[in-house]
Design an enzyme around this catalytic site. Structure first.
Site, PDB file in Angstrom:
ATOM      1  N   PHE A 150       2.479 -39.895  30.980  1.00  0.00           N
ATOM      2  CA  PHE A 150       1.057 -40.037  30.616  1.00  0.00           C
ATOM      3  C   PHE A 150       0.867 -40.633  29.231  1.00  0.00           C
ATOM      4  CE2 PHE A 150       1.817 -36.068  28.292  1.00  0.00           C
ATOM      5  CZ  PHE A 150       1.042 -36.272  27.163  1.00  0.00           C
ATOM      6  N   GLU A 177      -0.230 -39.328  36.951  1.00  0.00           N
ATOM      7  CA  GLU A 177      -1.476 -38.988  37.648  1.00  0.00           C
ATOM      8  C   GLU A 177      -2.566 -38.568  36.655  1.00  0.00           C
ATOM      9  OE1 GLU A 177       1.333 -37.480  37.531  1.00  0.00           O
ATOM     10  OE2 GLU A 177       1.170 -35.284  37.538  1.00  0.00           O
ATOM     11  N   SER A 227       9.679 -36.489  30.796  1.00  0.00           N
ATOM     12  CA  SER A 227      10.305 -35.354  30.116  1.00  0.00           C
ATOM     13  C   SER A 227      11.762 -35.193  30.563  1.00  0.00           C
ATOM     14  CB  SER A 227       9.508 -34.082  30.428  1.00  0.00           C
ATOM     15  OG  SER A 227       9.541 -33.849  31.824  1.00  0.00           O
ATOM     16  N   CYS A 282       7.132 -40.062  22.305  1.00  0.00           N
ATOM     17  CA  CYS A 282       8.537 -39.661  22.397  1.00  0.00           C
ATOM     18  C   CYS A 282       9.292 -40.053  21.135  1.00  0.00           C
ATOM     19  CB  CYS A 282       9.204 -40.311  23.603  1.00  0.00           C
ATOM     20  SG  CYS A 282       9.328 -42.081  23.406  1.00  0.00           S
ATOM     21  N   GLU A 383      10.553 -29.422  22.613  1.00  0.00           N
ATOM     22  CA  GLU A 383       9.734 -30.593  22.315  1.00  0.00           C
ATOM     23  C   GLU A 383       8.274 -30.160  22.445  1.00  0.00           C
ATOM     24  OE1 GLU A 383       9.528 -33.709  25.286  1.00  0.00           O
ATOM     25  OE2 GLU A 383       9.208 -35.215  23.725  1.00  0.00           O
TER      26      GLU A 383
HETATM   27  P1  NAD Z   1       6.643 -35.771  33.005  1.00  0.00           P
HETATM   28  O1  NAD Z   1       8.119 -35.693  33.062  1.00  0.00           O
HETATM   29  O2  NAD Z   1       5.859 -34.536  33.287  1.00  0.00           O
HETATM   30  O3  NAD Z   1       6.100 -36.879  34.034  1.00  0.00           O
HETATM   31  C1  NAD Z   1       6.655 -38.163  34.100  1.00  0.00           C
HETATM   32  C2  NAD Z   1       6.479 -38.698  35.512  1.00  0.00           C
HETATM   33  O4  NAD Z   1       7.212 -37.866  36.420  1.00  0.00           O
HETATM   34  C3  NAD Z   1       5.036 -38.720  35.991  1.00  0.00           C
HETATM   35  O5  NAD Z   1       4.799 -39.904  36.713  1.00  0.00           O
HETATM   36  C4  NAD Z   1       4.943 -37.486  36.873  1.00  0.00           C
HETATM   37  O6  NAD Z   1       4.004 -37.625  37.919  1.00  0.00           O
HETATM   38  C5  NAD Z   1       6.347 -37.358  37.439  1.00  0.00           C
HETATM   39  N1  NAD Z   1       6.724 -35.965  37.710  1.00  0.00           N
HETATM   40  C6  NAD Z   1       6.315 -34.864  37.028  1.00  0.00           C
HETATM   41  N2  NAD Z   1       6.879 -33.756  37.557  1.00  0.00           N
HETATM   42  C7  NAD Z   1       7.642 -34.160  38.580  1.00  0.00           C
HETATM   43  C8  NAD Z   1       8.489 -33.475  39.519  1.00  0.00           C
HETATM   44  N3  NAD Z   1       8.642 -32.148  39.492  1.00  0.00           N
HETATM   45  N4  NAD Z   1       9.157 -34.223  40.436  1.00  0.00           N
HETATM   46  C9  NAD Z   1       9.014 -35.553  40.483  1.00  0.00           C
HETATM   47  N5  NAD Z   1       8.230 -36.245  39.625  1.00  0.00           N
HETATM   48  C10 NAD Z   1       7.554 -35.565  38.683  1.00  0.00           C
HETATM   49  O7  NAD Z   1       6.260 -36.368  31.562  1.00  0.00           O
HETATM   50  P2  NAD Z   1       4.820 -36.512  30.913  1.00  0.00           P
HETATM   51  O8  NAD Z   1       4.327 -35.167  30.533  1.00  0.00           O
HETATM   52  O9  NAD Z   1       3.963 -37.385  31.735  1.00  0.00           O
HETATM   53  O10 NAD Z   1       5.215 -37.355  29.604  1.00  0.00           O
HETATM   54  C11 NAD Z   1       5.634 -36.758  28.402  1.00  0.00           C
HETATM   55  C12 NAD Z   1       7.144 -36.703  28.317  1.00  0.00           C
HETATM   56  O11 NAD Z   1       7.693 -38.016  28.443  1.00  0.00           O
HETATM   57  C13 NAD Z   1       7.644 -36.194  26.976  1.00  0.00           C
HETATM   58  O12 NAD Z   1       8.736 -35.337  27.205  1.00  0.00           O
HETATM   59  C14 NAD Z   1       8.079 -37.448  26.246  1.00  0.00           C
HETATM   60  O13 NAD Z   1       9.066 -37.270  25.260  1.00  0.00           O
HETATM   61  C15 NAD Z   1       8.615 -38.256  27.386  1.00  0.00           C
HETATM   62  N6  NAD Z   1       8.642 -39.666  27.054  1.00  0.00           N
HETATM   63  C16 NAD Z   1       9.854 -40.232  26.812  1.00  0.00           C
HETATM   64  C17 NAD Z   1       9.921 -41.557  26.455  1.00  0.00           C
HETATM   65  C18 NAD Z   1      11.238 -42.208  26.177  1.00  0.00           C
HETATM   66  O14 NAD Z   1      11.244 -43.420  26.080  1.00  0.00           O
HETATM   67  N7  NAD Z   1      12.327 -41.497  26.069  1.00  0.00           N
HETATM   68  C19 NAD Z   1       8.752 -42.323  26.357  1.00  0.00           C
HETATM   69  C20 NAD Z   1       7.530 -41.712  26.632  1.00  0.00           C
HETATM   70  C21 NAD Z   1       7.495 -40.371  26.984  1.00  0.00           C
END
Ligand code: NAD
Length: 500
Positions: A150, A177, A227, A282, A383
């Site tokens: 997101f 989403e 994440s 991130c 985090e």
């Molecule tokens: P998230 O992991 O909750 O979601 C990421 C994606 O995975 C979304 O599209 C979501 O719909 C999907 N998802 C969520 N739960 C799932 C599950 N149980 N099974 C399958 N798919 C699932 O992350 P977020 O909250 O949207 O974003 C924030 C996180 O992203 C932070 O931890 C941040 O550090 C990380 N991030 C990392 C980078 C990087 O380059 N390393 C860049 C941006 C964000």
């Protein structure tokens, strides 16, 4: 009536058929602004089928045609950057200037994709043996998937699909989403630029959509950003289904401030990098490690600056920091601040309970600054992903680098110093994928690659840059002999071929 956010499949909007859906909220008001339809397995299959069919022609479309489309796409993004930034602010909450920065950094990767001709040139060796030439070429993989978080709803998809399609792949994106609308606008602009139907598809959804994409037999590779727990899951699941995977995870980014650093520059950098985008980056700095006697002075200068930050709706030009993505996330962030003192920290600034008059239902939290944080506390170990900066105190450089290297994360890190030798030592010794020297958020430019170490990335490839081109292509080596009619026949030889 709130709007419904649908899918983009085969070059057009496709309405979701499932009752399963999510709510998109304006974080500044708490108001539900859209309903997002979650894809069923059949809808995901339709998107993959559209991408597979498009690959039959896109994979062999000339480089000049591909790059002409990408140049037009870049121009359209440029022309619509304000509109895209407004869409980001409306669903994510970040301030407009920050959203514009996100669009600009995404466009850098489109610019790299415009130059894909150079990246895909391949290698040729002539006369490796008598009349034998060897060529190494790189070819597209087929259907590639992106799953994005997101916090950068525009930039992270742009890290992925422009380069993937430039390499000749077709793409299915599953955006977050929580703020899904911007990717549909980007898809429309790509279509307007001339990208053929089915080359870029968007399916909205949750775990059902992700799981289907990870196991789908027609998907060749998966780029994930999100994440750490989900990155680990995506990597394990998709590799078990035979996919190539790069899964970028979460972070805890440290900034080491050495005793000789310019403390004003370090304080400016710490405040910008910790509280920009409300800490939902991130690459945010979430832990400052103060070395030696400078700790008190550094904390005082950070506090002085942090207190002046103006918090408000992202569309208000006066706002420097917006709200958090959801009320639940805001409450979780607040819980770390509320529990910090009991775990030994000094709470210098407490942002919990903050609100913006007239926007009381927004997902607000103020600035928090925690000093003398212990490495065993929750605020340090997890985090937080909010505007909470932890300061840790150490006596020496060695103690500082050991502390940083003991973290399970290794995304970005920075050192602040005037000592070139110490900075050089830090960049070689630190266990992280991206290092800043007097630069707090060292996000690489589009033509270098972005990626962390340890629990911040699962897989071998960083994203975009040369690593991105490698990830989205596979190598092929062609060995050719064109015998001269005058050559004597080689005859049968069962020995292993040798070059001479
Ligand atoms: P998230 O992991 O909750 O979601 C990421 C994606 O995975 C979304 O599209 C979501 O719909 C999907 N998802 C969520 N739960 C799932 C599950 N149980 N099974 C399958 N798919 C699932 O992350 P977020 O909250 O949207 O974003 C924030 C996180 O992203 C932070 O931890 C941040 O550090 C990380 N991030 C990392 C980078 C990087 O380059 N390393 C860049 C941006 C964000």
């Amino acid at each position: 009536m709130t709007k419904t956010v649908h899918h983009w499949i085969g070059g057009k909007t496709v309405e979701g058929t499932s009752d399963a859906h999510g709510s998109v909220t304006d974080p500044a008001t708490g108001e539900v602004t859209a309903r997002v339809a979650f894809a069923t397995v059949d809808e995901v299959d339709a998107a993959v089928a559209a991408a597979r069919d498009a690959f039959a022609t896109w994979g062999t479309t000339s480089l000049s045609r591909r790059t002409a489309i990408l140049f037009r796409f870049r121009a359209l993004l440029d022309a619509h950057r304000d509109e895209i930034a407004e869409l980001i602010t409306a669903e994510h909450g970040k301030v407009h200037a920050d959203a514009l920065g996100e669009v600009a950094r995404g466009m850098e990767v489109v610019e790299l994709a415009c130059g894909i001709t150079t990246q895909l040139k391949g290698e040729l060796s002539t006369e490796v043996a008598g009349r034998v030439d060897v060529a190494s070429i790189r070819q597209p993989l087929g259907v590639v998937v992106g799953i994005t978080p997101f916090n950068f709803p525009g930039m992270v998809p742009l890290w992925m699909f422009p380069l993937a399609v430039a390499c000749g792949n077709t793409f299915v994106l599953k955006p977050s989403e929580k703020d899904p609308s911007v990717t549909l606008r980007i898809a429309e602009l790509a279509a307007e630029a001339g990208l053929p139907d089915g080359v870029f598809n968007v399916v909205q959804g949750d775990k059902v959509a992700v799981d289907r994409l990870l196991e789908h037999p027609d998907v060749a590779a998966v780029s994930f950003v999100g994440s750490t727990p989900i990155a680990r899951y995506v990597h394990a699941t998709a590799t078990a289904h035979g996919k190539r995977v790069q899964a970028l995870g979460g972070a805890k980014n440290h900034m080491l401030v050495l005793p000789d650093a310019d403390l004003d520059a370090a304080a400016d950098a710490a405040v910008s990098a910790a509280y920009g985008s409300a800490g939902e980056r991130c690459m945010a700095i979430s832990a400052v490690v103060a070395v030696g006697a400078i700790g008190d002075e550094l904390v005082a200068r950070i506090k002085e600056r942090a207190e002046k930050i103006t918090i408000g709706p992202g569309h208000d030009p006066a706002s420097e920091m917006g709200p958090l993505i959801t009320a639940a996330h805001r409450d979780k962030v607040a819980s770390y601040v509320n529990g910090a003192a009991a775990q030994g920290a000094e709470v210098v600034l407490d942002g919990t309970g903050f609100t913006v008059p007239g926007h009381e239902d927004g997902h607000w939290i103020g600035i928090s600054l925690l000093d003398r944080v212990s490495v065993t506390s929750d605020a340090y170990r997890e985090e937080i992903f909010g505007p909470v900066l932890c300061v840790l105190r150490v006596d020496t450089y060695e103690e500082g680098i050991a502390l940083i290297n003991a973290s399970p994360y290794g995304n970005g890190t920075a050192v602040f110093t005037r000592d070139g030798g110490a900075a050089r030592r830090f960049q070689l010794e630190v266990q992280a994928g991206m290092v800043g020297v007097n630069v707090p958020i060292p996000v690489p430019v589009g033509y270098h690659s972005f990626g962390g170490w340890k629990d911040s990335l699962f897989g071998d490839h960083h994203i975009y840059g040369n690593d991105g081109v490698h990830f989205y292509t596979r190598g092929k080596v062609v060995t050719t002999r064109w015998p001269d009619p005058a050559d004597a026949p080689a005859g049968v030889d069962l020995g292993f071929p040798r070059n001479h």
